[in-house]
Design an enzyme around this catalytic site. Structure first.
Site, PDB file in Angstrom:
ATOM      1  CB  THR A 166      -0.905  -0.037   1.160  1.00  0.00           C
ATOM      2  OG1 THR A 166      -1.792  -1.221   1.232  1.00  0.00           O
ATOM      3  CG2 THR A 166      -1.773   1.403   1.387  1.00  0.00           C
ATOM      4  CB  VAL A 195     -13.490  -3.037   1.359  1.00  0.00           C
ATOM      5  CG1 VAL A 195     -12.913  -1.459   1.717  1.00  0.00           C
ATOM      6  CG2 VAL A 195     -14.101  -3.045  -0.067  1.00  0.00           C
ATOM      7  N   GLY A 196     -10.194  -3.305   2.652  1.00  0.00           N
ATOM      8  CA  GLY A 196      -9.389  -3.226   3.696  1.00  0.00           C
ATOM      9  C   GLY A 196      -9.687  -1.741   4.473  1.00  0.00           C
ATOM     10  CG  ASP A 197      -6.154  -0.217   6.007  1.00  0.00           C
ATOM     11  OD1 ASP A 197      -6.096  -1.346   5.421  1.00  0.00           O
ATOM     12  OD2 ASP A 197      -5.411   0.940   6.035  1.00  0.00           O
ATOM     13  CB  THR A 217       1.138   0.298   5.057  1.00  0.00           C
ATOM     14  OG1 THR A 217       1.252  -0.562   4.239  1.00  0.00           O
ATOM     15  CG2 THR A 217       2.489   0.643   5.967  1.00  0.00           C
ATOM     16  N   GLY A 220      -5.070  -4.745   6.710  1.00  0.00           N
ATOM     17  CA  GLY A 220      -6.356  -4.064   6.848  1.00  0.00           C
ATOM     18  C   GLY A 220      -7.039  -4.375   7.832  1.00  0.00           C
TER      19      GLY A 220
HETATM   20  N1  GLY Z   1      -3.743  -2.240   4.144  1.00  0.00           N
HETATM   21  C1  GLY Z   1      -4.444  -2.506   3.074  1.00  0.00           C
HETATM   22  C2  GLY Z   1      -5.155  -3.521   2.928  1.00  0.00           C
HETATM   23  O1  GLY Z   1      -5.455  -4.466   3.957  1.00  0.00           O
HETATM   24  O2  GLY Z   1      -6.138  -3.415   2.019  1.00  0.00           O
END
Ligand code: GLY
Length: 294
Positions: A166, A195-197, A217, A220
């Site tokens: 990321t 969908v992540g963070d 990063t 997520g």
């Molecule tokens: N940190 C990016 C994700 O987990 O999507």
């Protein structure tokens, strides 16, 4: 105020063979963001430009070159936040735009919403004249091979530790305004719809010109459980320095057995970063001097 920018290119076990491209990529992004700050430009423009550059660099898991999902498609998430107004914009599961970070900014500036996903996000992109692409243009050979191998050998991301390149940036401009920007292709072989963070304001990023800014990063699902970026910016508000807040943020991640990293700028313009993965690619510019760490 003394302007500054910090960027990251992901926190994970970056192999030796990828160290140089990661270093070069974050350095170029930080320097381009710095050029904007140096000319009196805004933190928002600076952070966005740094992230755009890394989206266009296939080294990173953002934009072109991102990990593929379980069905072999690149699905992108991005977000941006203006620390002065606390306005934010984000997109999730987009696959027809070259630069999701530009679309996140359009969501912030041209709609009454904060997060748009999939088809609705694509419609806004088209309407606003963003560059649209065929989803196949986001796929590069390296990632196609990784995906094939995962399909053949079987792969389930470990709960806490996944590869994550990321990209993110936090900046403060000469007027003391803060901003943060973040973009990702998420985790390799992720479920369709995962969908992540990154587009979750407060988890992936947060900026408040009264306190500072942070961009995360890493894994997520762990980052979301501790609302990592907002928690970090709140720590700045309680008086912690950027470095102390970054280290405390990683302690928060440990609470959920999570792995990752964070970049931070505090109200004094000090930068901080911390991670609990083998490596994190970071570059920052203060007083015109660029430093790279990995
Ligand atoms: N940190 C990016 C994700 O987990 O999507």
């Amino acid at each position: 105020m003394r302007p500054a920018i910090v960027v990251h290119g992901g926190a994970w076990a970056i192999p030796d063979s990828l160290v140089e491209p990661h270093k070069e990529g974050v350095k170029k992004a930080a320097l381009n963001g710095w050029e904007i700050l140096k000319e009196g430009g805004s933190a928002l423009d600076s952070a966005m430009e740094a992230v755009r550059i890394m989206e266009d660099d296939p080294t990173f898991d953002a934009g072109i070159g991102s990990f593929l999902n379980e069905e072999g498609r690149v699905d992108l998430d991005a977000s941006i936040m203006d620390g002065d107004t606390l306005e934010a914009g984000a997109v999730a599961s987009v696959y027809r735009v070259r630069n999701p970070i530009k679309l996140a900014r359009l969501v912030m500036e041209k709609t009454e919403h904060i997060l748009l996903i999939g088809e609705g996000a694509h419609r806004l992109a088209k309407k606003m004249g963003l560059e649209m692409i065929d989803p196949s243009e986001l796929i590069i050979e390296r990632e196609y091979r990784r995906w094939k191998e995962m399909k053949e050998k079987g792969y389930s991301p470990k709960r806490a530790f996944v590869e994550d390149s990321t990209v993110g940036a936090v900046a403060v401009d000469s007027k003391g305004k803060f901003a943060a920007a973040l973009s990702t292709g998420g985790t390799p072989n992720k479920m369709v719809g995962r969908v992540g963070d990154v587009p979750i304001i407060g988890s992936g990023l947060y900026a408040d010109s009264l306190k500072g800014a942070a961009a995360s990063t890493g894994h997520g699902e762990s980052i979301m459980r501790v609302i990592l970026a907002k928690s970090t910016v709140d720590m700045l508000g309680f008086g912690l320095s950027a470095q102390a807040a970054a280290e405390a943020a990683i302690d928060l991640l440990r609470r959920v057995d999570g792995y990752g990293g964070i970049i931070v700028i505090d109200r004094k313009g000090n930068i901080g970063y911390a991670y609990n993965t083998p490596r994190m690619a970071v570059a920052y510019v203060i007083d015109g001097e660029v430093k790279v760490s990995i």
